[in-house]
Enzyme design. Sequence first.
Site, short mmCIF file in Angstrom:
data_model
loop_
_atom_site.label_atom_id
_atom_site.label_comp_id
_atom_site.label_asym_id
_atom_site.label_seq_id
_atom_site.Cartn_x
_atom_site.Cartn_y
_atom_site.Cartn_z
N GLU A 42 -12.25 -13.07 0.51
CA GLU A 42 -12.54 -14.21 -0.39
C GLU A 42 -11.25 -14.95 -0.71
OE1 GLU A 42 -14.24 -11.71 -3.36
OE2 GLU A 42 -12.29 -11.19 -4.22
N THR B 35 -4.74 -8.93 0.22
CA THR B 35 -4.14 -8.77 -1.10
C THR B 35 -4.63 -9.88 -2.01
OG1 THR B 35 -2.07 -8.62 -2.37
CG2 THR B 35 -2.03 -10.06 -0.43
N HIS C 169 6.01 -0.28 -2.50
CA HIS C 169 5.59 0.50 -3.68
C HIS C 169 5.58 1.99 -3.45
CE1 HIS C 169 3.37 -3.41 -5.06
NE2 HIS C 169 4.66 -3.42 -5.34
N CYS D 217 16.05 15.69 -10.71
CA CYS D 217 17.08 15.70 -9.65
C CYS D 217 16.82 14.67 -8.56
CB CYS D 217 17.15 17.12 -9.04
SG CYS D 217 15.71 17.52 -8.02
N CYS E 255 9.42 20.82 -10.38
CA CYS E 255 10.38 20.93 -9.25
C CYS E 255 11.09 22.28 -9.33
CB CYS E 255 11.41 19.80 -9.41
SG CYS E 255 12.78 19.87 -8.27
N ASN F 194 -8.61 -12.61 4.18
CA ASN F 194 -9.16 -11.96 3.00
C ASN F 194 -10.67 -12.22 2.98
OD1 ASN F 194 -9.82 -11.26 0.20
ND2 ASN F 194 -7.60 -11.18 -0.07
N ASN G 118 0.83 -1.20 0.00
CA ASN G 118 0.00 0.00 0.00
C ASN G 118 0.87 1.26 0.00
OD1 ASN G 118 -2.08 -1.78 0.15
ND2 ASN G 118 -2.42 -1.53 2.34
N VAL G 119 0.33 2.29 -0.62
CA VAL G 119 1.07 3.56 -0.73
C VAL G 119 0.38 4.64 0.13
CG1 VAL G 119 1.97 3.02 -3.02
CG2 VAL G 119 -0.24 4.18 -2.83
N ASP G 120 -0.61 4.20 0.95
CA ASP G 120 -1.45 5.18 1.68
C ASP G 120 -0.87 5.64 3.02
OD1 ASP G 120 -3.73 2.42 2.38
OD2 ASP G 120 -1.95 3.06 3.50
C1 BV8 Z 1 8.33 -5.04 -11.93
C2 BV8 Z 1 1.80 1.69 -6.71
C3 BV8 Z 1 10.05 -5.52 -13.29
C4 BV8 Z 1 1.19 2.59 -7.73
C5 BV8 Z 1 1.43 -0.56 -7.57
C6 BV8 Z 1 3.02 -10.96 -15.98
C7 BV8 Z 1 3.18 -11.88 -14.96
C8 BV8 Z 1 3.76 -11.53 -13.75
C9 BV8 Z 1 4.20 -10.22 -13.54
C10 BV8 Z 1 4.03 -9.33 -14.55
C11 BV8 Z 1 3.45 -9.67 -15.76
N1 BV8 Z 1 3.44 -8.58 -16.54
C12 BV8 Z 1 3.98 -7.54 -15.86
C13 BV8 Z 1 4.37 -8.00 -14.67
C14 BV8 Z 1 5.03 -7.26 -13.63
C15 BV8 Z 1 4.05 -6.36 -12.92
C16 BV8 Z 1 2.84 -7.14 -12.41
O1 BV8 Z 1 2.92 -7.80 -11.41
N2 BV8 Z 1 1.74 -7.04 -13.14
C17 BV8 Z 1 0.53 -7.73 -12.72
C18 BV8 Z 1 -0.67 -6.83 -12.96
C19 BV8 Z 1 0.45 -9.04 -13.49
N3 BV8 Z 1 4.78 -5.86 -11.80
C20 BV8 Z 1 5.49 -4.74 -11.96
O2 BV8 Z 1 5.50 -4.07 -12.97
C21 BV8 Z 1 6.37 -4.37 -10.76
N4 BV8 Z 1 7.68 -4.10 -11.28
O3 BV8 Z 1 7.95 -6.16 -12.04
O4 BV8 Z 1 9.45 -4.59 -12.45
C22 BV8 Z 1 11.27 -4.99 -13.77
C23 BV8 Z 1 12.31 -5.87 -13.90
C24 BV8 Z 1 13.47 -5.42 -14.38
C25 BV8 Z 1 13.60 -4.07 -14.71
C26 BV8 Z 1 12.55 -3.19 -14.58
C27 BV8 Z 1 11.37 -3.64 -14.11
C28 BV8 Z 1 5.84 -3.12 -10.10
C29 BV8 Z 1 4.51 -3.43 -9.46
C30 BV8 Z 1 4.09 -2.24 -8.60
C31 BV8 Z 1 2.93 -1.54 -9.25
N5 BV8 Z 1 2.47 -0.47 -8.34
N6 BV8 Z 1 1.09 0.41 -6.72
C32 BV8 Z 1 -0.18 3.06 -7.32
O5 BV8 Z 1 -0.70 2.60 -6.27
O6 BV8 Z 1 -0.72 3.90 -8.03
S1 BV8 Z 1 0.55 -1.98 -7.61
C33 BV8 Z 1 -0.90 -1.73 -6.77
O7 BV8 Z 1 -1.71 -2.82 -7.12
C34 BV8 Z 1 -0.74 -1.85 -5.27
O8 BV8 Z 1 0.41 -1.25 -4.77
C35 BV8 Z 1 -0.78 -3.31 -5.00
O9 BV8 Z 1 0.47 -3.89 -5.08
C36 BV8 Z 1 -1.58 -3.78 -6.16
C37 BV8 Z 1 -2.98 -4.02 -5.70
O10 BV8 Z 1 -2.97 -5.27 -5.24
P1 BV8 Z 1 -3.68 -5.55 -3.86
O11 BV8 Z 1 -3.03 -4.72 -2.81
O12 BV8 Z 1 -3.68 -7.01 -3.73
O13 BV8 Z 1 -5.14 -4.97 -4.04
P2 BV8 Z 1 -6.36 -5.65 -4.81
O14 BV8 Z 1 -7.42 -4.62 -4.96
O15 BV8 Z 1 -5.84 -6.38 -5.99
O16 BV8 Z 1 -6.86 -6.75 -3.77
C38 BV8 Z 1 -7.46 -6.34 -2.55
C39 BV8 Z 1 -7.77 -7.60 -1.80
O17 BV8 Z 1 -8.27 -7.24 -0.54
C40 BV8 Z 1 -8.82 -8.45 -2.49
O18 BV8 Z 1 -8.38 -9.79 -2.50
C41 BV8 Z 1 -10.07 -8.27 -1.60
O19 BV8 Z 1 -10.81 -9.47 -1.54
C42 BV8 Z 1 -9.43 -8.00 -0.27
N7 BV8 Z 1 -10.22 -7.19 0.65
C43 BV8 Z 1 -11.01 -6.13 0.34
N8 BV8 Z 1 -11.54 -5.63 1.49
C44 BV8 Z 1 -11.05 -6.38 2.52
C45 BV8 Z 1 -10.21 -7.38 1.98
N9 BV8 Z 1 -9.58 -8.30 2.75
C46 BV8 Z 1 -9.79 -8.23 4.08
N10 BV8 Z 1 -10.56 -7.29 4.67
C47 BV8 Z 1 -11.21 -6.37 3.92
N11 BV8 Z 1 -12.01 -5.46 4.53
ZN ZN Z 2 14.29 18.57 -9.34
#
Ligand code: BV8
Ligand code: ZN
Length: 252
Positions: free
Chosen positions: A214, A187, A120, A131, A147, A212, A103-105
């Site tokens: 689900e 997650t 993240h 810079c 900036c 979670n 999370n970023v919050d």
């Molecule tokens: C990288 C910041 C490589 C920004 C975020 C194919 C296969 C595998 C990987 C990849 C692929 N293609 C691309 C990739 C890599 C990619 C990736 O994983 N893509 C996914 C979509 C397949 N990853 C990247 O790009 C990462 N970097 O791999 O770099 C690299 C290598 C060499 C050189 C250069 C680069 C970077 C990933 C970071 C992205 N940034 N956030 C912003 O926030 O704006 S990701 C963002 O989404 C979040 O930070 C978080 O990580 C993600 C959200 O996921 P969750 O937190 O799980 O949230 P979600 O809504 O999905 O789920 C919520 C869950 O909570 C649910 O299950 C729900 O049921 C549950 N819930 C809801 N309420 C409750 C609850 N549970 C309990 N109680 C409740 N009340």
């Molecule tokens: Zn700057």
Amino acid sequence: MDIAFSDRFLNMLKTARSVVVSTGAGVSAESGVPTFRGADGLWKKFRPEELATFEAFQANPQIVWEWYQYRREIIHKIKPNPGHYAIVRMPEYFESFDLITQNVDGLHRAAGSLDVIELHGNIMRNKCVACGGLSDDLEFAQFPPICKCGGRLRPDVVWFGEMLPADALERAEKASASCDIFFSVGTSGVVQPAAGLAYMARRGGAFVVEINLEPTELTYISDEHFGGKSGEILPAILEKIKSVRSRSLTKS
Ligand code: BV8
Ligand code: ZN
């Protein structure tokens, strides 16, 4: 909240030395932060590749900044929930405890967690693409913001296709691979490399607990799945920890 705890889990709570809690958007949902993939999900209205990438930012800084300012508005007004506060107390009961978040919050730190591994980045911090300077202004004289050095400002978060902060990822992987209990909280287990931490924990012999609403991609590698709200389940788990463990004398 009454929860049935298996003997295996209770035994792990009694005997564990090191614990990792790894959280996603779900842990903040009860605070009012929209998740990414849930029914109210942020990605419903937008598509990740359109907004959370450096390419999108370069092509259309105005649109990307408007999305982040919209999310900052929401996050600025909200508070941690009982799930965040329960996690704050856990380190007192274990010799070793690590909190990792996607999370970023900033809500874990706002709740009082002292050491948060933010994989993240942090949406409330700005970074200059020229810079590298960091700042925490939320209002800007001009938009999209520039900036002092003239370079473009961006939110200090990790976008898709960008590397995670090496030190944070290294700490997270080391802790996950060597812990006794790994909690995966709120997650969907989709985004890599964060989602891989649970597999590392499993391979390292940890007891994997998923909290979670689900089942997710990680459920099948979990030893225990608590279906429900983390804001209710985490406080119940903390109460159980208090009843089966004394506070760790090594911790103040
Ligand atoms: C990288 C910041 C490589 C920004 C975020 C194919 C296969 C595998 C990987 C990849 C692929 N293609 C691309 C990739 C890599 C990619 C990736 O994983 N893509 C996914 C979509 C397949 N990853 C990247 O790009 C990462 N970097 O791999 O770099 C690299 C290598 C060499 C050189 C250069 C680069 C970077 C990933 C970071 C992205 N940034 N956030 C912003 O926030 O704006 S990701 C963002 O989404 C979040 O930070 C978080 O990580 C993600 C959200 O996921 P969750 O937190 O799980 O949230 P979600 O809504 O999905 O789920 C919520 C869950 O909570 C649910 O299950 C729900 O049921 C549950 N819930 C809801 N309420 C409750 C609850 N549970 C309990 N109680 C409740 N009340
Ligand atoms: Zn700057």
